[in-house]
Design an enzyme around this catalytic site. Structure first.
Site, PDB file in Angstrom:
ATOM      1  N   LYS A  94      -9.331   6.848  -7.515  1.00 58.68           N
ATOM      2  CA  LYS A  94      -8.864   8.214  -6.857  1.00 58.68           C
ATOM      3  C   LYS A  94      -9.395   9.449  -7.225  1.00 58.68           C
ATOM      4  O   LYS A  94      -9.803   9.564  -8.543  1.00 58.68           O
ATOM      5  CB  LYS A  94      -7.185   8.510  -7.089  1.00 58.68           C
ATOM      6  CG  LYS A  94      -6.255   7.319  -6.413  1.00 58.68           C
ATOM      7  CD  LYS A  94      -4.752   7.640  -6.822  1.00 58.68           C
ATOM      8  CE  LYS A  94      -3.864   6.708  -6.391  1.00 58.68           C
ATOM      9  NZ  LYS A  94      -3.559   6.393  -4.765  1.00 58.68           N
ATOM     10  N   ARG A 137       1.306  -3.654  -3.322  1.00 64.87           N
ATOM     11  CA  ARG A 137       1.716  -4.895  -2.740  1.00 64.87           C
ATOM     12  C   ARG A 137       1.503  -5.988  -3.208  1.00 64.87           C
ATOM     13  O   ARG A 137       2.032  -6.948  -2.877  1.00 64.87           O
ATOM     14  CB  ARG A 137       0.887  -4.700  -1.380  1.00 64.87           C
ATOM     15  CG  ARG A 137      -0.558  -4.636  -1.269  1.00 64.87           C
ATOM     16  CD  ARG A 137      -1.137  -4.342   0.193  1.00 64.87           C
ATOM     17  NE  ARG A 137      -1.051  -2.832   0.187  1.00 64.87           N
ATOM     18  CZ  ARG A 137      -1.871  -2.164   1.310  1.00 64.87           C
ATOM     19  NH1 ARG A 137      -2.279  -2.938   2.301  1.00 64.87           N
ATOM     20  NH2 ARG A 137      -1.637  -0.799   1.190  1.00 64.87           N
TER      21      ARG A 137
END
Length: 455
Positions: free
Chosen positions: A235, A309
């Site tokens: 990020k 996830r």
């Protein structure tokens, strides 16, 4: 008991008149001249959140006027603990309104003081002893959620978060087991292990049970990424600043579990929390890697920053094996949900219309909102992989919250009623009852639903 409440009656407690915007004119018409004249002289406007102190003949506060919104009356009194001078107050309202206002008061009195001393103590609200347990249960559970999320990763890594869970389980007599580090591989939780293996604080699956096995099974699953650097798909620094909150889903299921256990709800509760740090080291998982999940489906890693996830896949598979009556997962899963709905409205997905409709109704009653988004099956093809059963990253840049939910759906059988929440867990702006920083969302609605169904 929270420091913002007292059960000791006092003749000196200052009454607070809570007036709705639409009812202000009628309320004002029956007030004594001194109140009318003071409000006129101080140019009081009947706007939501406006507050006015009414002095007595000696200049002391004799009464407080607080105007609340017609559309959202719960939160109107949430700012009072720090607006009002220190002292003891009581609401001049009906019992039902009093409990609602007391909840907002308690949530508005929150301060995160682990690293910084509070500027002042909140004003105190008189609370009947009969209401204390119910109000404190909600307030203390939400404080737990906020404290966990607000704490930075150096003090709330996987090990420290596990210690919080251990303490809570011990408090309520729940049975906790931890599967730690390489034991995850040995017990077929490769997805959890792979995401967290690069951290010096080992990945783990926290699993605790509470209640009688004879009662209906309710299972909660929370995303516990204690810090998310994005992994090798790193990020930018600006996107990392709030990544201590990426364990917000785990904190939420912990807070909801506390509500359930404190109220002794007759359910067989199971809480599964995969806890990891998604960081970079020589053994970090890579884009293009293939993970064999607990369910047996192979997952191609299209992006290491879509890690939530992946760890939830194994936890949901384990949860589904016992076929609970209700399966709920909560996570700070996608930025796409925030783009669609903003930061203050959580997204909910479900495979069961009656379940999700009932929970949404409770959210409306409790001013704990959410919005249903569709499990639009046509988007499932965006997760196709040429070399594995599924990719963790969509080939399309649109509909990211939906494709993330469809990924999770692969690990939940259709015959298990399931709710998936994708939320912010953070207030980007201060509002009455909701200070800037960590926030608990949807769990008051969920607790109300479970209480109505099983209580």
């Amino acid at each position: 008991m929270s420091v913002c409440f007292t059960t000791e009656t006092s003749a000196a407690a200052v009454p607070i008149s809570v007036v709705s915007q639409s009812g202000f004119s009628d309320w004002l018409a029956i007030q004594v001249p001194a109140i009318k004249e003071w409000l006129a002289a101080t140019q009081f406007q009947a706007e939501a959140g406006n507050t006015r102190l009414i002095p007595d003949a000696h200049g002391k506060v004799a009464r407080v006027i607080c105007c609340v919104s017609d559309a959202d009356p719960l939160w109107g009194t949430g700012g009072l603990p720090f607006i009002l001078p220190e002292g003891v107050y009581k609401f001049d309202v009906t019992d039902a309104q009093y409990q609602q206002c007391a909840l907002a008061w308690g949530l508005g009195a929150y301060q995160f003081t682990r690293y910084k001393k509070p500027q002042r103590q909140p004003a105190q609200l008189y609370l009947q002893s009969a209401w204390l347990d119910q109000i404190n249960n909600l307030v203390d559970s939400i404080y737990l959620v906020r404290d966990c999320i607000n704490t930075p990763a150096d003090d709330m890594g996987p090990g420290e978060f596990a210690a919080v869970v251990e303490k809570l389980a011990a408090q309520y007599g729940a049975k906790l087991t931890q599967i730690l580090g390489e034991a995850l591989l040995e017990q077929n939780y490769a997805s959890i292990y792979t995401v967290g293996r690069a951290s010096d604080d080992p990945p783990r699956l926290l699993d605790f049970r509470w209640g009688s096995p004879a009662h209906p099974k309710v299972t909660l699953v929370g995303k516990g990424v204690c810090f998310d650097s994005g992994g090798l798909d790193l990020k930018p620094s600006s996107a990392m600043l709030l990544m201590k909150k990426d364990m917000g889903g785990a904190a939420h299921v912990l807070g909801l579990a506390r509500m359930i256990m404190q109220s002794r709800l007759p359910v067989c509760l199971r809480v599964l929390i995969p806890v990891v740090e998604n960081v970079i080291a020589g053994n970090a998982y890579r884009p293009g890697d293939i993970i064999k999940s607990r369910k047996g489906l192979t997952i191609e890693i299209g992006n290491t920053d879509a890690e939530g996830r992946v760890i939830l896949a194994d936890a949901l598979t384990e949860a589904a094996d016992e076929k609970p009556e209700v399966l709920i997962d909560i996570s700070t899963l996608t930025g796409a949900a925030r783009v669609a709905l903003g930061t203050e409205l959580p997204a909910v997905f479900s495979n069961h219309d009656q379940l999700v409709n009932d929970v949404i109704k409770q959210g409306e009653k409790k001013y704990d909102p959410m919005w249903r988004l569709p499990l639009f099956q046509a988007y499932r093809e965006y997760l196709n992989s040429s070399i594995a059963d599924i990719n963790n990253n969509s080939t399309e840049s649109y509909g990211g919250a939906i494709t993330a939910a469809l990924f999770l759906k692969e690990f939940v059988p259709d015959d298990i009623p399931w709710l998936h929440f994708d939320l912010m867990a953070w207030n980007s702006r201060p509002r009455p009852g909701r200070p800037a920083g960590a926030e608990a969302m949807v769990i008051r609605a969920l607790f109300s639903y479970l209480e109505n169904r099983y209580g």
